[in-house]
Structure formats: structure tokens, C-alpha cells
Design an enzyme around this catalytic site. Sequence first.
Site, mmCIF file in Angstrom:
data_model
loop_
_atom_site.group_PDB
_atom_site.id
_atom_site.type_symbol
_atom_site.label_atom_id
_atom_site.label_comp_id
_atom_site.label_asym_id
_atom_site.label_seq_id
_atom_site.Cartn_x
_atom_site.Cartn_y
_atom_site.Cartn_z
ATOM 1 N N TRP A 323 0.829 -1.206 0.000
ATOM 2 C CA TRP A 323 0.000 0.000 0.000
ATOM 3 C C TRP A 323 0.865 1.259 0.000
ATOM 4 C CZ3 TRP A 323 -0.096 3.872 3.701
ATOM 5 C CH2 TRP A 323 -1.102 4.842 3.544
ATOM 6 N N HIS A 324 2.026 1.192 0.621
ATOM 7 C CA HIS A 324 2.868 2.376 0.734
ATOM 8 C C HIS A 324 3.468 2.819 -0.593
ATOM 9 C CE1 HIS A 324 2.738 1.434 5.081
ATOM 10 N NE2 HIS A 324 2.946 2.717 5.223
ATOM 11 N N GLY A 325 3.526 1.952 -1.583
ATOM 12 C CA GLY A 325 4.094 2.370 -2.853
ATOM 13 C C GLY A 325 4.233 1.240 -3.844
#
Length: 510
Positions: A323-325
Site C-alpha cells: 500500500w505504501h508504494g
Amino acid sequence: MLFNSIEFLFFFLPMVVFVFLWLQRHGDLRLVMGWLVLSSLFFYAWWNPAYLLLLLFSASINYSLGLLLARSERGSAWLTLGILFNLGLLAYFKYAEFFLGNINTALDLGWNVRHIILPLAISFYTFQQITYLVDTRKGLTEAHGFLEYCLFVSFFPQLIAGPIVHHSEMFLQFKKLNQAMDTSRNITIGVSILVIGLFKKVVIADSFAGIATPTFSLAAGQAGLGTIDVVAGSMAYALQLYFDFSGYSDMAIGLACLFGLKLPVNFFSPYRARNISDFWRMWHATLSRFLRDYVYMPLGGFLCSPRRQRFNLFLTMFVGGVWHGAGWTFVLYGICHGLYVVIHQVWRVRVSGPLGLVNKNAYKVGSQMLTFLVVVLTLILFRADSVATAGYLYSQVFQPTAWVFDPQLTASIERTNLLQLMHMLSPGISAVQLVYSLILFACLVCWLLPSTFQLFKQYDVTIDQADASRSARFTFRWKPNAFWACFLAFMAMVCCLNLSAVSEFLYFQF
């Protein structure tokens, strides 16, 4: 527009608060909410007006789907459509370029993969709207109009980087926005929390950025870094990210308080965590809550076999990492944290629990230090621009050098404002001694002093929720007195002197 910018602090925010209080006196709820929606949309459009249409389009579709879910007997079909719509939108803007680029490289297709600009806050408002659809399907939402829904999605204090809120936490509060209650108290406390958060970002986080950024830039070019450089850069980034996100979370709560609204705590001093599961309950708490309720529990949660539980834990943490990247570094970051959580569960069930270690002081201290070390090491993956850069940094951790920084790193560090000031105060101290002294001091602040949540806990300025924090070694409370007024005024003055070099919050990138 950034919370730490001159235009926000001295123009946008005073105007929004002044008009809000004026409208509040007239008692018209729709006017008050309408003003906050318009202000929030203007705040968002300041970054890129084109993506304001995307935000409004997403909100309109989700609100319409919410109406269908509430009225239709085919709720499961509409919910599935809504989740696919939201995830599809997020997948296109956040992951399409990554997947197409890798397919293009692997198969040598010769595609011209265009760069897709990631719209600001799409990860946060997408997850928030998924929670709304799921809860509507469960019959948990109350009657509301499009205006309330737009404010729920776009409220500017928490729009860009959270916390991720539930409709049940906000809609009842929105209905009381036209009631002027405790205005002076809200402004006093809100401004105080805002100043503390601003100080964390502008003074502390951005100072550590002056150490972390050149370290990772040199690593990307395979410069001759050694143990001293890599450890300093890695620790500096861990502290930069900590104070950056902690500062944003504080400012979000402080800004909401100015309007008489409460947000959930999103940051519980996570570097005091005693295990990796503990860490994720304390770091970005509302994201962890979302992953627990909307990923882990639908997979079966703990209501299944131990082997399946571990798979569910691993997959949930993997989703959180990705989700962070979009990048292989985030894939590996998710895999690492998935494995750490599973290992911790096995250790707790088979070793620390049966042996009664968790209540022993030596074990508590050791587990906290180990958890902190693991987090710092995985943050190298989190920050590195490629797997190759991360691999280089890990390899250089074991390359002992003299007690001196790389010359290029020294030159970059000594240009930062804080290091220049420290050199003026202590001209005989080397850059290495200064940097490591600052790192140690910041770590002690994280470990020993109360968090902002603990400072203001008795004033009930956040939404009630499970307290995931650990007690601070030194405890004290904020009070509306002359000492705190002078202390915060000094902090505000220092912040103002550092507003010329405005930098984005790190979680804006996710």
C-alpha cells in the site's frame, strides 16, 4: 497546500477559522458545512486543480453506491462493484505504471509506458470510502446528505495523510458544527497541538532530512560509504519519518480541534513498541485498523487454524507494505514485515508466553531494542530508490571505516541549519560527533518523553479508542498557563524562522 507553508498558516487557516466562527454564530448547519467543504476543496485543488475533479468523481460514485446499498436488495453486488471501482482507481494511478513497466522489461515488448502522476491522498480517501461502503452494506450508517458525505471525504485536516476515519466517528460530530461550544478552549488547545506538530516537522524532521537525504543519494550512486555513514543515514531517516508523520498526525488533530471536531489518534509513540505487532498498532493506527477489519478479518482472522492464521497475518502485512508504494522495495518491505509478524506470533505462543518472559523487565527492554533495530533496518528498503541501493546500504553496514564521514556526506550535512548552529555553539566538535549526539538525543525523546496524545489526554480532544501507547518514563501534562504559553510561543518563533525551506510531509508520497 502544505500545513507547514506560509500561505496555509498565515492566510488560508486564519480565514477559514474566522469565517467558520462567524457562520457558526448564525446557526445554519448547511452553511457551516458548505464553507468547510469549499475550503477543503480549495485546499486540495491548490496542489493540482485537475485532480479535484477526480476526488469529486470518486465521492459522487461512492455516495451513489451508498444510496443503492441502503435501498437495494442486491447489496452484495453493489458492494462488490463499489470495492472494485475504488481499488481499480487506486490500482490505475498507483500501480499500473509499475506493473506495465515490469511486464515491458520482462518480455522486451518495447512499450512506451507513460508516467502516471499519483493524485494526492488517493490512497487515503479510497480506503476511507471503502469503509463507508462496507458499513453501509451492514446497515451501520445513518441518514445523511451529499454535503455531509463530501465533508467526510474531503475534510482538509485529515484528507492528505489520514487518519483514516469511519463515518460513525464523524457524521454525528458534523451535525453539531453549528453549535458554538467551548470555542476559546478549542482554539487554545488546537493551536497548542498545531505548534507542537509543526515543530516536529519543520525543526526536527527536516533537520534529520539533511542527514538522511544525502546518505541515500550517495548510496544510489554507489559512493564509498562505510558503517559510520550508513548507520547515521539510516537512523536519521528513521527519526525523520517518525517526527514527520508524528508532526502531521498532531497537526491534523490540532486543526480539527479548531473547528470543535475530534479525530482518532494515529500515532502512539511506536518506537516504544516491544514487538512488531505492537509497532503496527502504534504506527499509523488507523491504517492498521483498516487492514485488520477489512483485510485480516474477511480472510478468516483468528477464527481458523493456526497455519491459516499465520497466512492471514502475512498477507495482511504484505498488503500494508505494498500500500505504501509501487516498487520492488515496497514488495520486499511488505514481505519482511509479514514474516516478522508471523515469527513474533510463533515466538509468543511457543516461547515467551509459556516461559513467562513478557513480564520481566530485562525482556521488555531487550524486546524494545530489538524491535527498534528491526524497524530501522527495514526502513532502508522503505527509503531506498531501488533494491540495488538498499542492497548496497545493507552491505556497507559491515564496512568499518575511521570515525569520520565520507567527504561528500560531510559537505552536505554541514550545510544544514541545525549543524551550522551546533558548530557555532561547539566549534571543536566534529560532524560525526554532532550527528550521533543528535540521533541519541532524539531517540531518548522518543523513548522517554510523553507523546502529544499523552500531553493532552485529560482534555478529551481525540475520539475515544483503544489506547495503544506505552507509558513514558517522564510524565507531565500540558496546562493552559503562562509557562506553556511562553514555551509554545518560543517553539512557534523557531518554526517561523524555518518556514522558508518548505518540504512535503513524507506520507504525501503514499
